[in-house]
Enzyme design. Structure first.
Site, PDB file in Angstrom:
ATOM      1  N   ARG A 261     -67.499 100.056   5.267  1.00  0.00           N
ATOM      2  CA  ARG A 261     -68.401  99.651   6.346  1.00  0.00           C
ATOM      3  C   ARG A 261     -67.928 100.267   7.656  1.00  0.00           C
ATOM      4  NH1 ARG A 261     -69.563  93.239   4.781  1.00  0.00           N
ATOM      5  NH2 ARG A 261     -70.251  93.709   2.651  1.00  0.00           N
ATOM      6  N   ARG A 276     -61.441  92.579   9.877  1.00  0.00           N
ATOM      7  CA  ARG A 276     -62.610  93.459  10.017  1.00  0.00           C
ATOM      8  C   ARG A 276     -62.128  94.905   9.883  1.00  0.00           C
ATOM      9  NH1 ARG A 276     -67.543  92.107  12.515  1.00  0.00           N
ATOM     10  NH2 ARG A 276     -66.552  90.273  13.441  1.00  0.00           N
ATOM     11  N   GLU A 348     -65.528  83.600   7.628  1.00  0.00           N
ATOM     12  CA  GLU A 348     -66.245  83.846   6.378  1.00  0.00           C
ATOM     13  C   GLU A 348     -65.367  84.535   5.337  1.00  0.00           C
ATOM     14  OE1 GLU A 348     -69.484  86.968   4.689  1.00  0.00           O
ATOM     15  OE2 GLU A 348     -69.755  86.339   6.767  1.00  0.00           O
ATOM     16  N   SER A 351     -70.150  85.074   0.741  1.00  0.00           N
ATOM     17  CA  SER A 351     -71.575  84.851   0.990  1.00  0.00           C
ATOM     18  C   SER A 351     -72.285  84.895  -0.348  1.00  0.00           C
ATOM     19  CB  SER A 351     -72.165  85.940   1.890  1.00  0.00           C
ATOM     20  OG  SER A 351     -71.780  85.781   3.222  1.00  0.00           O
ATOM     21  N   ARG A 387     -60.244  90.285   2.344  1.00  0.00           N
ATOM     22  CA  ARG A 387     -60.091  89.355   3.471  1.00  0.00           C
ATOM     23  C   ARG A 387     -59.463  88.031   3.063  1.00  0.00           C
ATOM     24  NH1 ARG A 387     -64.897  87.718   7.693  1.00  0.00           N
ATOM     25  NH2 ARG A 387     -64.813  89.949   8.171  1.00  0.00           N
TER      26      ARG A 387
END
Length: 422
Positions: A261, A276, A348, A351, A387
């Site tokens: 990403r 991140r 988070e 998801s 993460r």
């Protein structure tokens, strides 16, 4: 794309979805106008084509002035047919362009608003009281550097900012985490998959990742290929242009892949550590089912995620993500957020999204039904990712900088405790 029949029959539902997402509801009327123009042009086109075919027979039988008049009319009709075809094609392009701007129609229960308008559905576990234990917690990077588990400096030297090396205990922790997740997925009936991380543009677009977030995706321009940010993309394209037999139940896959990403627009956010980053690894669940089974399947995916979070023994909460933070393909999304002690907040980790028929319609994936073939529904959910190391390190740290490995992970990591200098 959303079902054009829904826009024709129940435009108010789509308008309400757009309002809930905080997006332009006027596009609904623009789409209806383009659809009406296309249908009108096609109707007139078909009528003239029928007349054109009939006239061909009349011309063959006619003679003299009658034949000349019919030939003139034939030329006139041919020009009109060509113009109507062009108008219908133009309206189709406009329709497709407008449709691609509309995200999936959100489910009625989804909270309206943006990133901060979520609803907390459940909170599991209580954060540790480090003050009562008599020490100040270290953040995950300080712990990892003490364990020689993460090397950010050399990651930046080799690849730039937001890259890293996992080494020693860090590499073992991630491999163990991914191994546990895949083991549990297989036990639950998911088919393990190691997916391509490069996909064609039609697959990336079909999965819904180029509509509003194209700037977050890495593209190899010379090859017109995209690096995926989740194996969801490759798995969404796996059954493109196919008709699935779901008589034995949904098709459930667990994809393992490296993910990429660009993190465009995140300048200054989470610059420390691996919260991140541009590259990470993940186990992603992906399901094909009948549309009527999607809600139940969504709850099933959430339950699997909660079981994995229980296995790593961290406090977490489940939120119902607000419409404006869903992303285009999702009609509803639940996030599981783990407590990060040094940040004093939940972040988070997983998801799970119910994408209903949005992706399958774009990728032409259908299922056999009693009344014929219908568009499939797709869902996805994260079962483990890099993460998670952040939450494990910070929540299981000890005063001496060591980290206790959660019991469920120990057989996969091969260690009970991560020790500095080991």
């Amino acid at each position: 794309m959303i079902d054009i029949k829904l826009l024709r029959d129940n435009p108010d539902a789509v308008r309400a979805s757009q309002r809930s997402r905080g997006e332009d509801e006027g596009v609904v009327d623009a789409i209806r106008a383009a659809d009406e123009r296309r249908r009108s042009s096609l109707t007139a086109y078909e009528q003239l084509r029928a007349e054109q075919k009939t006239m061909g027979k009349d011309v063959a039988r006619a003679q003299g002035e009658e034949k000349q008049a019919l030939l003139a009319r034939t030329k006139e009709i041919a020009a009109q047919v060509k113009a109507l075809q062009a108008d219908a094609d133009e309206a189709q392009v406009e329709l497709d362009t407008l449709l691609s701007t509309i995200g999936n129609v959100v489910e009625p229960e989804v909270p309206s608003g943006g990133e901060d308008d979520y609803v907390v559905l459940e909170t599991v576990g209580a954060p540790r009281d480090f003050a009562a234990e008599g020490f100040e917690p270290r953040d995950h990077l300080a712990l990892a550097e003490g364990l020689d588990a993460i090397d950010m400096a050399r990651g930046a030297k080799v690849a730039g900012a937001r890259f890293y090396f996992l080494k020693g205990a860090g590499a073992r922790l991630e491999m163990g985490l991914l191994g546990l997740a895949m083991q549990r997925a297989i036990a639950a009936g998911f088919v393990p998959m190691i997916t391509p991380t490069l996909v064609k543009s039609d697959v990336m677009a079909g999965a819904g990742f180029l509509d509003h977030h194209a700037d977050e995706v890495y593209r190899l321009e010379a090859d017109d290929l995209y690096l995926t940010g989740t194996s969801e993309v490759a798995l969404a394209g796996y059954h493109a242009d196919e008709v699935l037999d779901l008589s034995a139940g949904p098709l459930r896959y667990a994809g393992q892949s490296t993910c990429y990403r660009r993190e465009a627009g995140s300048y200054g956010k989470d610059t420390r550590g691996i919260i991140r980053v541009h590259q990470f690894n993940k186990i992603e669940m992906f399901v094909y089912c009948r549309p009527e089974d999607a809600v139940a399947e969504h709850q099933r995916l959430l339950a699997f995620e909660k079981e994995m979070l229980a296995a790593i023994e961290v406090p977490y909460r489940v939120i119902d993500t607000a419409a404006g933070d869903l992303g285009g393909p999702a009609a509803r999304k639940f996030d599981c957020e783990a407590w990060v002690p040094t940040q004093g907040r939940y972040r988070e980790l997983t998801s799970t999204s119910n994408c209903t028929t949005f992706q399958a319609r774009r990728l032409n994936t259908r299922v056999k039904g009693e009344g014929g073939n219908e568009v499939a529904a797709t869902l996805n959910g994260t079962l483990a990712t890099t993460r998670w190391i952040v939450a494990i390190l910070e929540n299981h740290q000890q005063p001496d900088g060591s980290v206790i490995v959660p019991e469920a992970l120990r057989p996969h990591v091969g260690l009970d405790v991560l020790v500095p200098g080991a």
